[in-house]
Scaffold this motif. Sequence first.
Motif, PDB file in Angstrom:
ATOM      1  N   VAL A  65      -8.668  24.485  30.617  1.00 34.28           N
ATOM      2  CA  VAL A  65      -8.331  24.797  32.006  1.00 34.28           C
ATOM      3  C   VAL A  65      -7.922  26.258  32.131  1.00 34.28           C
ATOM      4  O   VAL A  65      -8.397  26.984  33.020  1.00 34.28           O
ATOM      5  N   GLN A  66      -7.041  26.702  31.249  1.00 32.97           N
ATOM      6  CA  GLN A  66      -6.585  28.092  31.315  1.00 32.97           C
ATOM      7  C   GLN A  66      -7.715  29.065  31.016  1.00 32.97           C
ATOM      8  O   GLN A  66      -7.825  30.123  31.657  1.00 32.97           O
ATOM      9  N   GLU A  67      -8.569  28.722  30.054  1.00 35.28           N
ATOM     10  CA  GLU A  67      -9.705  29.593  29.729  1.00 35.28           C
ATOM     11  C   GLU A  67     -10.668  29.674  30.897  1.00 35.28           C
ATOM     12  O   GLU A  67     -11.175  30.752  31.240  1.00 35.28           O
ATOM     13  N   ALA A  68     -10.926  28.528  31.526  1.00 39.27           N
ATOM     14  CA  ALA A  68     -11.832  28.504  32.677  1.00 39.27           C
ATOM     15  C   ALA A  68     -11.277  29.351  33.822  1.00 39.27           C
ATOM     16  O   ALA A  68     -12.019  30.102  34.476  1.00 39.27           O
ATOM     17  N   LYS A  69      -9.986  29.258  34.072  1.00 38.51           N
ATOM     18  CA  LYS A  69      -9.375  30.062  35.139  1.00 38.51           C
ATOM     19  C   LYS A  69      -9.484  31.551  34.816  1.00 38.51           C
ATOM     20  O   LYS A  69      -9.782  32.368  35.701  1.00 38.51           O
ATOM     21  N   TRP A  70      -9.245  31.898  33.552  1.00 40.41           N
ATOM     22  CA  TRP A  70      -9.350  33.299  33.147  1.00 40.41           C
ATOM     23  C   TRP A  70     -10.783  33.813  33.295  1.00 40.41           C
ATOM     24  O   TRP A  70     -11.012  34.939  33.761  1.00 40.41           O
ATOM     25  N   LEU A  71     -11.744  32.976  32.940  1.00 38.64           N
ATOM     26  CA  LEU A  71     -13.144  33.369  33.080  1.00 38.64           C
ATOM     27  C   LEU A  71     -13.524  33.553  34.543  1.00 38.64           C
ATOM     28  O   LEU A  71     -14.237  34.500  34.902  1.00 38.64           O
ATOM     29  N   VAL A  72     -13.061  32.651  35.398  1.00 37.77           N
ATOM     30  CA  VAL A  72     -13.349  32.783  36.827  1.00 37.77           C
ATOM     31  C   VAL A  72     -12.751  34.083  37.364  1.00 37.77           C
ATOM     32  O   VAL A  72     -13.393  34.804  38.148  1.00 37.77           O
ATOM     33  N   GLU A  73     -11.533  34.398  36.945  1.00 37.01           N
ATOM     34  CA  GLU A  73     -10.910  35.659  37.371  1.00 37.01           C
ATOM     35  C   GLU A  73     -11.735  36.861  36.937  1.00 37.01           C
ATOM     36  O   GLU A  73     -11.703  37.916  37.599  1.00 37.01           O
ATOM     37  N   ASN A  74     -12.490  36.710  35.850  1.00 36.71           N
ATOM     38  CA  ASN A  74     -13.309  37.807  35.337  1.00 36.71           C
ATOM     39  C   ASN A  74     -14.771  37.712  35.772  1.00 36.71           C
ATOM     40  O   ASN A  74     -15.626  38.370  35.197  1.00 36.71           O
TER      41      ASN A  74
END
Length: 422
Positions: free
Chosen positions: A192-201
């Motif tokens: 979940v945290q990785e996906a959110k970070w990827l979306v932010e990028n």
Amino acid sequence: MAGQQTALKSIDNTAPVYDGPIFDGDTHIQEKDYSFFSKYLPEKYHREWLPARKRGEDGKFGLFVGETCVQNADIREDGKIPPPGKLKEWLMAINTGIAVDASADVTLDMYERDARVAKMREFGVDGSIMFVGEFVATFGVLGVLADQKGPEGMNAVFHAWNQYLVEEWGLNVEDRVYATPILALNDVDWAVQEAKWLVENGVRVVVMPMGPVNGKAPADPAFDPVWQVLNDAGVVVTFHVSEANFMHPLIELWGEKPMMSRREGQTAWQWMFCYSEIPVMMTMASFVYWNFFERFPNIKIASVENGAEWLPRCLYKMDKMRGMARNGYWPMGQLKERPSAIFKRHCFVVAYPEDDIRKIVEDIGTSDCILMGSDYPHAEGVAQPRDFADEALRGMSEEDIRKIMFENGRRMLPKGRTGLPG
């Protein structure tokens, strides 16, 4: 598509010469070295998890994760690679005895962003999905180590790869090169945290290992927090050919060994039943049967480098088995329409150039879910993306050729969008 002009000529009415824009559903980085992992992977993981090309304790050169050799990674110590798109020519040369150069130097466009964008322009490619290169061979070993030691180290390696892409490539380069960071579901909180970070990028497409996770189907509600993040951003999820760890118990039941060298140890039986087609069919059918797309309608899923010959039979069987199980257990509720219709609307399949694509389209009744892929710079595909039309799409209609070469991919990944797809 509006604003796009496609010119199509023909040679003796069978061999198309496609002059329009291209969306290439399968391209790769060719890793020049793995020094970036030392930079992005925290040092505490280096001994057991650091990917590297090196010699093992037995003196054999290979690709390693920590001190674990990746047996099914075929790499050369001199860094040479097979020439792009030359596999068939090389195999024919073995039979004829004609000498063909079986090695080539890694060129700048294979591992550097600006050179890759220039190469895509040279090829006439409007958009392309770019996957890992030989690093994909580590997926199996990383999965085994995660089962043995827990997923923390594997997650750290995947994040290091993702950080490399974000900082040295960008996840959407001029709407022309879409890099694929890696997500795994073994640790939901991390995912979940990785996906959110990827979306932010600015992520547009991710790649994931095929098959079940922690004894659950990937569409099980246990993983819904991850899917919700990707759904809200309209991210495309891909399953590229790779080691299908969930098939390892089956391989062992048949008295064979998994993850063996493809040149020396992987049997024809494993190639036929445990690699590529069957694992991806099982994975994608599971998403459909679990009513995944009713819950997450903004996610599209693509099979990459698994060919498309399996598609007609798979769609037929999915519909038939829905009928057989009509009174059975449906984990997320009975489907409201045919599985094949759901698949064609939400899923895409990158065909091999040697597939009989014309027959596949005739059998499934549409070309809308078929994508081309050059596999550049790998040897198994075509030397240049435009060659795909001549090699694979002979005798097809101009409309179908245009869809497969460009429109389907661009519909899957529209330009200039960071939110929901159109």
